[in-house]
Scaffold this active site. Structure first.
Site, short mmCIF file in Angstrom:
data_model
loop_
_atom_site.label_atom_id
_atom_site.label_comp_id
_atom_site.label_asym_id
_atom_site.label_seq_id
_atom_site.Cartn_x
_atom_site.Cartn_y
_atom_site.Cartn_z
N ASP A 11 24.21 -14.33 33.17
CA ASP A 11 24.99 -15.08 32.18
C ASP A 11 24.11 -16.21 31.65
OD1 ASP A 11 24.99 -17.05 34.12
OD2 ASP A 11 27.16 -17.30 34.20
N CYS A 67 23.60 -15.79 37.94
CA CYS A 67 24.44 -16.76 37.23
C CYS A 67 24.02 -18.14 37.73
CB CYS A 67 25.93 -16.46 37.44
SG CYS A 67 26.49 -16.48 39.15
N HIS A 135 22.58 0.07 61.84
CA HIS A 135 22.99 -0.60 60.59
C HIS A 135 23.69 0.39 59.66
CE1 HIS A 135 20.81 -4.02 62.03
NE2 HIS A 135 19.71 -3.29 62.18
#
Ligand code: RB5
Length: 146
Positions: A11, A67, A135
């Site tokens: 953004d 952002c 994992h």
């Protein structure tokens, strides 16, 4: 290098850092698709995060979303099925997000980390692989919930 192609999105608060990180991708000969090529001061991070996250999930690529803090991008991207977005603020969190969580989107804060650190984080993230094993069992539990 874990990625063949990276989806980029930012953004207005992440735009400048995104532009700088393109050099890391070029230096490592990683192709990228920039979904926010022009600065728009009035844009909203969820619009970019949804668009990029859907593309990453669909094309099984990696993504980078930036952002102001990385938090809004991370919250939004993680709403999309198949996305494991991680906010990394140092090299260790970047490495572990790949090794343990198989993160497919890296979220960064354009207002919280500087260019040098962001470049180090990105290099580590791109060069670290998922460790599988126990994992994978844990990540599968997340997929199963989706
Ligand atoms: C925009 O001002 C800012 O809120 C956004 O870039 C992001 O940091 C949100 O998480």
């Amino acid at each position: 290098m874990a990625a063949k192609k990276v989806i980029l999105g930012a953004d207005h608060a992440g735009f400048a850092l995104k532009e700088k990180l393109k050099q890391v991708l070029k230096d490592n000969e990683i192709a990228f698709d920039d979904l926010s090529p022009a600065l728009d001061e009035a844009d909203d991070y969820p619009d970019i995060a949804f668009k990029a996250a859907k593309k990453v999930a669909r094309e099984k690529n990696l993504g980078i979303l930036i952002c102001g803090t990385g938090i809004g991008m991370c919250i939004t991207a993680n709403k999309v099925k198949g996305i494991r977005a991680a906010l990394a603020y140092d090299e260790n969190t970047a490495r572990l997000s790949r090794q343990h969580n198989d993160a497919n989107i890296l979220c960064l804060g354009g207002r919280t980390i500087d260019e040098k650190l962001a470049k180090r984080i990105l290099k580590v993230w791109l060069n670290t692989r998922f460790l599988e094993g126990r994992h994978a069992r844990r990540v599968e539990k997340i997929s199963k919930y989706e």
